[in-house]
Every structure is written in C-alpha cells, then in structure tokens.
Write a protein that holds these residues in place. Structure first.
Motif, mmCIF file in Angstrom:
data_model
loop_
_atom_site.group_PDB
_atom_site.id
_atom_site.type_symbol
_atom_site.label_atom_id
_atom_site.label_comp_id
_atom_site.label_asym_id
_atom_site.label_seq_id
_atom_site.Cartn_x
_atom_site.Cartn_y
_atom_site.Cartn_z
ATOM 1 N N GLU A 14 -38.132 -10.661 11.418
ATOM 2 C CA GLU A 14 -37.804 -9.322 11.907
ATOM 3 C C GLU A 14 -36.301 -9.200 12.030
ATOM 4 O OE1 GLU A 14 -38.810 -6.667 15.868
ATOM 5 O OE2 GLU A 14 -40.130 -8.311 15.310
ATOM 6 N N SER B 77 -41.792 -2.042 6.933
ATOM 7 C CA SER B 77 -42.679 -3.166 7.234
ATOM 8 C C SER B 77 -43.244 -3.752 5.954
ATOM 9 C CB SER B 77 -43.827 -2.705 8.132
ATOM 10 O OG SER B 77 -43.325 -2.282 9.377
ATOM 11 N N TYR C 290 -32.356 -10.865 15.275
ATOM 12 C CA TYR C 290 -33.332 -11.511 14.408
ATOM 13 C C TYR C 290 -34.464 -12.145 15.199
ATOM 14 C CZ TYR C 290 -29.380 -11.549 11.142
ATOM 15 O OH TYR C 290 -28.327 -11.194 10.353
ATOM 16 N N ARG C 291 -35.642 -12.154 14.579
ATOM 17 C CA ARG C 291 -36.726 -13.029 15.009
ATOM 18 C C ARG C 291 -37.024 -13.896 13.801
ATOM 19 N NH1 ARG C 291 -42.095 -13.240 14.480
ATOM 20 N NH2 ARG C 291 -42.272 -11.104 13.717
ATOM 21 N N THR D 242 -33.450 -6.200 13.373
ATOM 22 C CA THR D 242 -33.036 -4.890 13.854
ATOM 23 C C THR D 242 -31.518 -4.849 13.753
ATOM 24 O OG1 THR D 242 -34.881 -4.807 15.407
ATOM 25 C CG2 THR D 242 -33.058 -3.270 15.791
ATOM 26 N N THR E 23 -38.057 2.414 9.945
ATOM 27 C CA THR E 23 -38.505 1.030 9.984
ATOM 28 C C THR E 23 -39.272 0.751 8.706
ATOM 29 O OG1 THR E 23 -38.626 1.018 12.384
ATOM 30 C CG2 THR E 23 -39.953 -0.622 11.233
ATOM 31 N N ARG F 136 -40.247 -7.265 9.011
ATOM 32 C CA ARG F 136 -40.052 -5.927 9.572
ATOM 33 C C ARG F 136 -38.549 -5.700 9.742
ATOM 34 N NH1 ARG F 136 -42.958 -2.146 12.995
ATOM 35 N NH2 ARG F 136 -41.545 -1.323 14.550
#
Length: 122
Positions: free
Chosen positions: A108, A42, A99-100, A110, A40, A32
């Motif tokens: 992920e 996905s 980050y994830r 952002t 966004t 994502r």
C-alpha cells in the motif's frame, strides 16, 4: 532496517526514471495506491493502467529524499522531486509517501504531494 531503506530509495528512483516495470515488479498483486485528495487505485492490473495514464512526467526529474522512517511493516519517506515541465519551467514538489510493506514488496502507498517554491527546503 537498512535493507528496507535501500529498497524504498530504489523504489522512489523507479518513479523518477520512470521505470513502470520495476515499480510493478515491487508491488503486491493486491497493491493499493492513493494520492491524498485524488483517486485510489486497487490491484496491480489497475495500477499498471494508472502508470500508463500518468506517463513519463517532466524532463530532467531529480529526487532528493530527506529521510526514511521504518516501523515494522510501515514506513514513510519524504523529500523533494524537481522537474522541468513541457513549457520549460522548473517545478519542485515536496512529498511524503506512507507505505505498508508485505513479503518484501509494497502492499500500500499513500502519497502526499504539494508544489513548493524551488528555494524552500523541507
């Protein structure tokens, strides 16, 4: 933790080159991506389309990462990206990426980006 920092430095370098395949190789299938204030995306397939739309950016891109902070599966990197646009003007952007991580990949991202005066530093 140094391995994660090295991984994130390399991941950021892929954006500057740009190397869309290397970016895609290092994100999860359910990745994502969002830019603050923007859309966004996905899923890896949709993200691949986004990278194609984004194109190669400006010429002579340079990356300066000020720091990378890692806390478990979360990380952040901030610094500056500079480039020459199509009109030959130098543009400098400050960025902060959140980050994830999962299974050694980015799950992920952002991105917060703002154009700044080239003389300003972090």
């Amino acid at each position: 933790m140094n391995d994660i920092r090295t991984f994130l430095r390399e991941f950021n370098e892929y954006w500057v080159r740009p190397d869309a395949q290397a970016i895609l190789d290092n994100v999860t299938d359910d990745f994502r991506f969002s830019m603050a204030g923007g859309r966004t995306v996905s899923g890896k397939a949709d993200f691949k389309g986004f990278l194609k739309e984004m194109g190669s950016g400006g010429a002579d891109m340079a990356l300066d990462i000020a720091s990378i902070i890692v806390e478990g599966e979360r990380a952040a990197a901030h610094g500056e990206i500079s480039m020459t646009d199509e009109q030959g003007r130098r543009r400098v952007y400050a960025f902060c990426d959140i980050y994830r991580l999962a299974s050694g990949k980015v799950a992920e991202l952002t991105a917060y980006v703002v154009e700044i005066n080239g003389n300003d530093k972090y």
